[in-house]
Design a protein around this motif. Structure first.
Motif, PDB file in Angstrom:
ATOM      1  N   ARG A   1      11.816   0.835   0.418  1.00 49.72           N
ATOM      2  CA  ARG A   1      11.008   1.718   0.596  1.00 49.72           C
ATOM      3  C   ARG A   1       9.820   1.488  -0.394  1.00 49.72           C
ATOM      4  NH1 ARG A   1      15.950   5.162   0.554  1.00 49.72           N
ATOM      5  NH2 ARG A   1      16.093   6.005   2.732  1.00 49.72           N
TER       6      ARG A   1
ATOM      7  N   TYR B   1       6.079   3.179  -2.511  1.00 47.28           N
ATOM      8  CA  TYR B   1       5.109   4.275  -2.415  1.00 47.28           C
ATOM      9  C   TYR B   1       3.840   3.911  -2.831  1.00 47.28           C
ATOM     10  CZ  TYR B   1       3.583   8.880  -3.413  1.00 47.28           C
ATOM     11  OH  TYR B   1       2.694  10.272  -3.534  1.00 47.28           O
TER      12      TYR B   1
ATOM     13  N   ALA C   1       7.752  16.078   2.785  1.00 41.73           N
ATOM     14  CA  ALA C   1       8.898  14.920   2.808  1.00 41.73           C
ATOM     15  C   ALA C   1       9.930  15.009   3.699  1.00 41.73           C
ATOM     16  CB  ALA C   1       9.388  15.254   1.102  1.00 41.73           C
TER      17      ALA C   1
ATOM     18  N   VAL D   1       8.882  13.361   7.036  1.00 43.65           N
ATOM     19  CA  VAL D   1       9.002  11.796   7.042  1.00 43.65           C
ATOM     20  C   VAL D   1      10.339  11.411   7.452  1.00 43.65           C
ATOM     21  CG1 VAL D   1       8.876   9.985   5.316  1.00 43.65           C
ATOM     22  CG2 VAL D   1       7.199  11.637   5.099  1.00 43.65           C
TER      23      VAL D   1
ATOM     24  N   LEU E   1       3.898   5.262   2.712  1.00 42.41           N
ATOM     25  CA  LEU E   1       3.695   6.963   2.031  1.00 42.41           C
ATOM     26  C   LEU E   1       2.626   6.367   0.873  1.00 42.41           C
ATOM     27  CD1 LEU E   1       7.316   8.511   2.186  1.00 42.41           C
ATOM     28  CD2 LEU E   1       5.156   8.915   3.732  1.00 42.41           C
TER      29      LEU E   1
ATOM     30  N   MET F   1       3.236  14.332  -4.737  1.00 46.87           N
ATOM     31  CA  MET F   1       4.275  13.961  -3.700  1.00 46.87           C
ATOM     32  C   MET F   1       5.387  13.325  -3.842  1.00 46.87           C
ATOM     33  SD  MET F   1       4.501  14.420  -0.346  1.00 46.87           S
ATOM     34  CE  MET F   1       5.779  13.788   0.810  1.00 46.87           C
ATOM     35  N   ALA F   2       5.377  12.148  -4.838  1.00 52.07           N
ATOM     36  CA  ALA F   2       6.554  11.397  -5.266  1.00 52.07           C
ATOM     37  C   ALA F   2       7.840  12.374  -5.679  1.00 52.07           C
ATOM     38  CB  ALA F   2       6.243  10.334  -6.338  1.00 52.07           C
TER      39      ALA F   2
ATOM     40  N   HIS G   1       9.008  14.710  -4.355  1.00 56.02           N
ATOM     41  CA  HIS G   1       9.925  15.415  -3.208  1.00 56.02           C
ATOM     42  C   HIS G   1      10.594  14.349  -2.334  1.00 56.02           C
ATOM     43  CE1 HIS G   1       8.389  19.641  -4.253  1.00 56.02           C
ATOM     44  NE2 HIS G   1       7.111  18.878  -4.787  1.00 56.02           N
ATOM     45  N   LEU G   2      10.253  12.964  -2.713  1.00 54.16           N
ATOM     46  CA  LEU G   2      10.633  12.014  -1.923  1.00 54.16           C
ATOM     47  C   LEU G   2      12.132  11.576  -1.879  1.00 54.16           C
ATOM     48  CD1 LEU G   2       7.710   9.542  -1.873  1.00 54.16           C
ATOM     49  CD2 LEU G   2       8.235  11.264  -0.311  1.00 54.16           C
ATOM     50  N   THR G   3      12.750  12.254  -2.898  1.00 50.92           N
ATOM     51  CA  THR G   3      14.181  12.061  -3.110  1.00 50.92           C
ATOM     52  C   THR G   3      15.095  13.096  -2.475  1.00 50.92           C
ATOM     53  OG1 THR G   3      14.130  12.647  -5.476  1.00 50.92           O
ATOM     54  CG2 THR G   3      13.632  10.571  -5.102  1.00 50.92           C
TER      55      THR G   3
END
Length: 448
Positions: free
Chosen positions: A79, A81, A207, A210, A219, A225-226, A228-230
């Protein structure tokens, strides 16, 4: 766990994005120099990498990021970013193109919004909403009324060969599944999609959407935004912090953004410690050794009488030379990517000047840490942060938490100051009392 990599164009960006993963339990290492990828942080879940491309040409930035992205792919990073500046400084289009080329990605989603730091995207325009409290204390501010507005797709197209489209707020707010369907349909016409977002809920919807998308998707966006990616990933426990230290908090202000000027004045008034100003003119005239010695001696003489030492470039308080990147009206202002914070230069604004001053600040920090007790290091300005870390011989930053939005706390890895708490802040981030809250946090006077 699948490894995650963040590619940022400066050190403060790597920090404020990496800490978003850290707060969800991921062991996160900021890699100060991209050449050290694979040599440090092998036991970490997330690498937040400073590619240090902000002041390169678009072609140079593309090549550096392409080589880095290819190296990450070959290292089985699954992954990635691509962190872009929340005011679109640097070369966001060229660097995103580089990642997509290296990863052979079919689609990239770009989300520059950072609502907790008053950065929004609506109808494709990047907007910074003025902080009325901070604005009232910045005199004079630069009036950019009538300057070119920052339309994100247009900015990206200037450096990309791919087709760039835009997804409006109404589509985002239909929900994750419908948004995913809309993105899939838009993919037929566009390879890069810029998404509107003005709230944290908007970012959460994006998020979740995706997860519905097939194929290789890159992304890109700001730290907002980062964060909310987890949401859908398994979390791990954060490692405990290093032992507390004694001594002064050392604040080094290399940014000359007016937001930083207000913040430094506020903490100076609060603590009774007025900044020790570094003569940037002397540095640019080739007298850096003399100026470094003078600044270090002056700081050492102040050590015993206060808990805070502030080292600031003298140009920080020259308001006539400052670029705020904010308008003067009562409404939010759409900004041009070059209308924000400028490097901390004394005269011409050339990259050479910025690096010479940042290098001198790094030398001052190194001398001070070898001479006096320092319990925590606070740095504002991306160039300053990376040069201070290099001067200290640090190879990384183990992120621990976020004191305020976009203002992370970590611990230096390697070098003469291993384990030292370090807080970094981009010049234009944070409320007027940001440094007061950071100072209190570091001396344990408040539970923030």
């Amino acid at each position: 766990m699948t490894k995650i990599a963040i590619i940022a164009d400066d050190l403060t960006g790597a920090n404020d994005t990496g800490v978003q993963f850290c707060q969800h339990g991921f062991r996160t290492m900021v890699i100060i120099d991209a050449d050290n990828v694979g040599q440090v942080g092998r036991d970490k879940d997330v690498w937040a990498i400073n590619a240090d491309t902000r002041h390169l040409t678009a072609e140079e930035a593309y090549r550096r990021v392409y080589d880095l992205a290819l190296k990450l792919k070959q290292a089985s990073i699954r992954r990635i970013y691509k962190k872009i500046d929340s005011t679109l400084r640097g070369h966001p289009g060229a660097e995103l193109e580089a990642v997509m080329d290296a990863w052979q990605a079919e689609l990239a989603l770009v989300v520059p919004a950072f609502p907790s730091n008053r950065r929004f995207v609506q109808d494709g325009y990047l907007i910074i909403e003025e902080n009325p409290e901070a604005k009232a204390k910045i005199k004079p501010v630069v009036d950019i009324t009538g300057s070119a507005q920052c339309h994100v797709p247009r900015v990206l197209r200037q450096e990309m060969g791919r087709r760039v489209g835009q997804v409006n707020l109404a589509t985002v707010r239909r929900g994750a599944s419908e948004l995913a369907a809309a993105l899939t349909a838009a993919k037929e016409e566009n390879e890069v999609l810029v998404l509107d977002a003005v709230t944290e809920d908007d970012l959460q919807i994006i998020a979740r959407a995706v997860g519905y998308l097939p194929g290789e998707v890159v992304l890109a966006g700001a730290a907002g935004m980062a964060a909310h990616l987890t949401l859908a990933w398994n979390l791990k426990t954060i490692l405990g912090p290093y032992p507390a230290r004694e001594g002064n908090v050392l604040l080094i202000a290399g940014s000359r953004n007016p937001v930083t000027a207000v913040q430094v004045r506020e903490v100076a008034d609060f603590s009774g410690c007025w900044p020790l100003e570094v003569d940037t003119g002397a540095i640019l005239r080739g007298q850096e050794d003399v100026e470094i010695e003078r600044a270090v001696n002056a700081a050492v003489n102040r050590e015993a009488i206060q808990d805070l030492l502030i080292i600031a470039v003298d140009s920080l308080f020259r308001q006539s030379h400052l670029d705020s990147g904010q308008g003067t009206g009562n409404q939010s202002t759409a900004i041009h990517p070059n209308g924000a914070e400028q490097p901390a230069t004394g005269n011409s604004g050339k990259d050479f000047d910025s690096k010479a001053i940042a290098t001198a600040l790094g030398a001052i920090a190194s001398h001070l840490l070898a001479t006096i007790k320092v319990r925590g290091l606070v740095i504002t300005g991306g160039d300053t942060a990376v040069h201070v870390c290099r001067a200290l011989g640090a190879r990384g930053i183990n992120l621990a938490t976020e004191i305020l939005p976009g203002i992370p706390l970590g611990y230096l890895e390697g070098g003469q100051a291993r384990g030292l708490p370090i807080v970094t802040k981009a010049g234009g981030f944070g409320p007027p009392d940001a440094f007061i809250k950071v100072f209190k946090y570091l001396i344990r006077e408040a539970n923030l």
